[in-house]
Design an enzyme around this catalytic site. Structure first.
Site, PDB file in Angstrom:
ATOM      1  N   GLY A  73       0.811  -1.213   0.000  1.00 38.16           N
ATOM      2  CA  GLY A  73       0.000   0.000   0.000  1.00 38.16           C
ATOM      3  C   GLY A  73       0.846   1.265   0.000  1.00 38.16           C
ATOM      4  N   THR A  74       1.943   1.244   0.737  1.00 38.53           N
ATOM      5  CA  THR A  74       2.787   2.433   0.834  1.00 38.53           C
ATOM      6  C   THR A  74       3.298   2.841  -0.542  1.00 38.53           C
ATOM      7  OG1 THR A  74       3.427   1.854   3.085  1.00 38.53           O
ATOM      8  CG2 THR A  74       4.927   3.319   1.881  1.00 38.53           C
ATOM      9  N   ASN A 140      -7.784   3.632   9.142  1.00 37.43           N
ATOM     10  CA  ASN A 140      -7.146   2.483   9.781  1.00 37.43           C
ATOM     11  C   ASN A 140      -7.243   2.502  11.304  1.00 37.43           C
ATOM     12  OD1 ASN A 140      -5.393   4.651   8.710  1.00 37.43           O
ATOM     13  ND2 ASN A 140      -3.866   3.783  10.101  1.00 37.43           N
ATOM     14  N   SER A 188      -3.916  -3.438  -0.690  1.00 37.33           N
ATOM     15  CA  SER A 188      -2.743  -4.145  -0.157  1.00 37.33           C
ATOM     16  C   SER A 188      -3.176  -5.519   0.335  1.00 37.33           C
ATOM     17  CB  SER A 188      -2.148  -3.327   0.996  1.00 37.33           C
ATOM     18  OG  SER A 188      -1.070  -4.008   1.579  1.00 37.33           O
ATOM     19  N   CYS A 309       1.659   1.319  12.117  1.00 37.47           N
ATOM     20  CA  CYS A 309       3.028   1.601  11.733  1.00 37.47           C
ATOM     21  C   CYS A 309       3.775   2.248  12.884  1.00 37.47           C
ATOM     22  CB  CYS A 309       3.039   2.514  10.515  1.00 37.47           C
ATOM     23  SG  CYS A 309       2.079   1.802   9.199  1.00 37.47           S
TER      24      CYS A 309
END
Ligand code: PLP
Length: 366
Positions: A73-74, A140, A188, A309
């Site tokens: 995803g990043t 998220n 992702s 994260c």
């Protein structure tokens, strides 16, 4: 001695990989070829990559050549934002991978429930005339679902592209690229039971980003680097497995009701908004998140504080701050997220551990 049961309730950080996915990946790993090679082994690898691409593209209702595989995803978020030059607009609650892609981008506020402020979005579109705007489909940390269809209509009215980070929503909500009216979409694998390290950027017809990495001609010259064959196969396999989200929502609701029965002053962030069926952001006044995380972990329960994260470091959440939650309350927030293997026993274990947390420790309530 058998290991004591643990309740894994951090699925938004990463979901447990489905056994069917592991089996498909093991099979793919036995294929020796590089998908770019023209010999038989290479062609076998290529056909696996293309079958996976077709499966994912079909699920998102786009032609297969509209899907670029990435390392997750990043990278897909970076490719989406940096692949289209010009001023950019992002919501304040985007994942750090969107915010960091362009730290100069204008930021659109959210309301107290964590929903995009559409009036402010329209105003900033008119003022900044951005080339691209980025609004996530579901947050998220809180699970709050964003009004991306409305955002797309507003963006398109002024000739701005809409990118939607659907990393947390893919597999949890039913949608396609045309349903959302988005121009670009990030997904992702590891949030839906696939492996980490593989994702995709999906683009509507006629759009192609400036590549971020150059080298080989993979992904139609849009993303150089040998394809992650087992990862791509695992991603497609995971996308084909349905989860009973009604069951998960019922478990999540029981968890929230149980937590509030133990501590009536506990608050669920974004509770009045539409949310993902699996996510709870729970604020327990007077108990800082690191105290809760450690006590819950010792009791066999894995949850996180704020964005995954950052789960190694318990810092203030930019999402809760954007919702107007003061830092001393935001520091008391934990994120509990459920997934396909969550059972009643996991909720029972959480509730018992939560009830045993010390009262008022770590921060002073104001
Ligand atoms: N976007 C959102 C909303 C996320 O939650 C995450 C991961 O937590 C990402 C992007 C990054 O995805 P990946 O871990 O595949 O790089």
């Amino acid at each position: 001695m058998p290991e004591r049961r643990r309740a894994y309730l951090d699925w938004n950080a990463t979901a447990r990989v489905r056994p069917e996915v592991v089996a498909a990946m093991v099979e793919a790993m036995a294929v020796p070829g590089n998908p770019s090679s023209i010999h038989r082994e290479g062609r076998a690898a290529r056909s696996l990559v293309e079958a996976a691409r077709r499966r994912l593209a079909e699920r998102l209702a786009v032609a297969s050549d509209r899907l670029i595989f990435t390392s997750g995803g990043t990278e897909a978020n970076h490719l989406a934002l940096l692949g289209f030059p010009g001023p950019r607009l992002v919501s304040t609650i985007e994942h750090p991978s969107v915010l960091a892609a362009d730290s100069e981008a204008a930021r659109v506020p959210v309301d107290v429930e964590g929903r995009l402020d559409l009036a402010a979005f329209a105003r900033l579109l008119a003022e900044r005339r951005p080339a691209i705007a980025s609004v996530m489909l579901a947050n998220n940390e809180t699970g709050v679902i964003q009004p991306v269809v409305e955002a797309g209509q507003l963006a398109h009215a002024v000739g701005c592209l809409l990118h939607v980070d659907a990393v947390q929503a893919f597999g949890k909500l039913p949608f396609t690229l045309p349903d959302l009216g988005a121009d670009l979409l990030t997904v992702s694998a590891h949030k839906l039971g696939g492996p980490p390290g593989v994702g995709a950027l999906v683009l509507r017809e006629g759009l192609d980003p400036i590549p971020l990495q150059r080298g080989g001609g993979q992904e139609q010259r849009r993303r150089a680097g040998t394809e992650n064959l087992p990862g791509i196969v695992g991603f497609a396999a995971a996308s084909g497995i349905e989860t009973d989200w009604h069951r998960i929502r019922a478990l999540r609701d029981r968890l929230e009701a149980g937590a509030r029965a133990v501590r009536p002053d506990a608050v669920v962030a974004g509770a009045a908004a539409d949310r993902l069926p699996n996510t709870t952001c729970l604020l327990t006044p007077g108990l800082d998140a690191s105290t809760q995380l450690m006590a819950l972990d010792l009791a066999g329960v894995a949850v996180s504080s704020g964005s995954a994260c950052f789960s190694g470091k318990v810092g203030p959440s930019h999402v809760l701050a954007a919702m107007g939650i003061p830092p001393e309350r935001a520091r008391c927030a934990i994120r509990i997220s459920l997934g396909w293997a969550t059972e009643d026993a996991d909720i029972d274990l959480f509730l018992a551990a939560y009830a045993a947390l010390p009262h008022r420790r770590g921060v002073t309530e104001t």
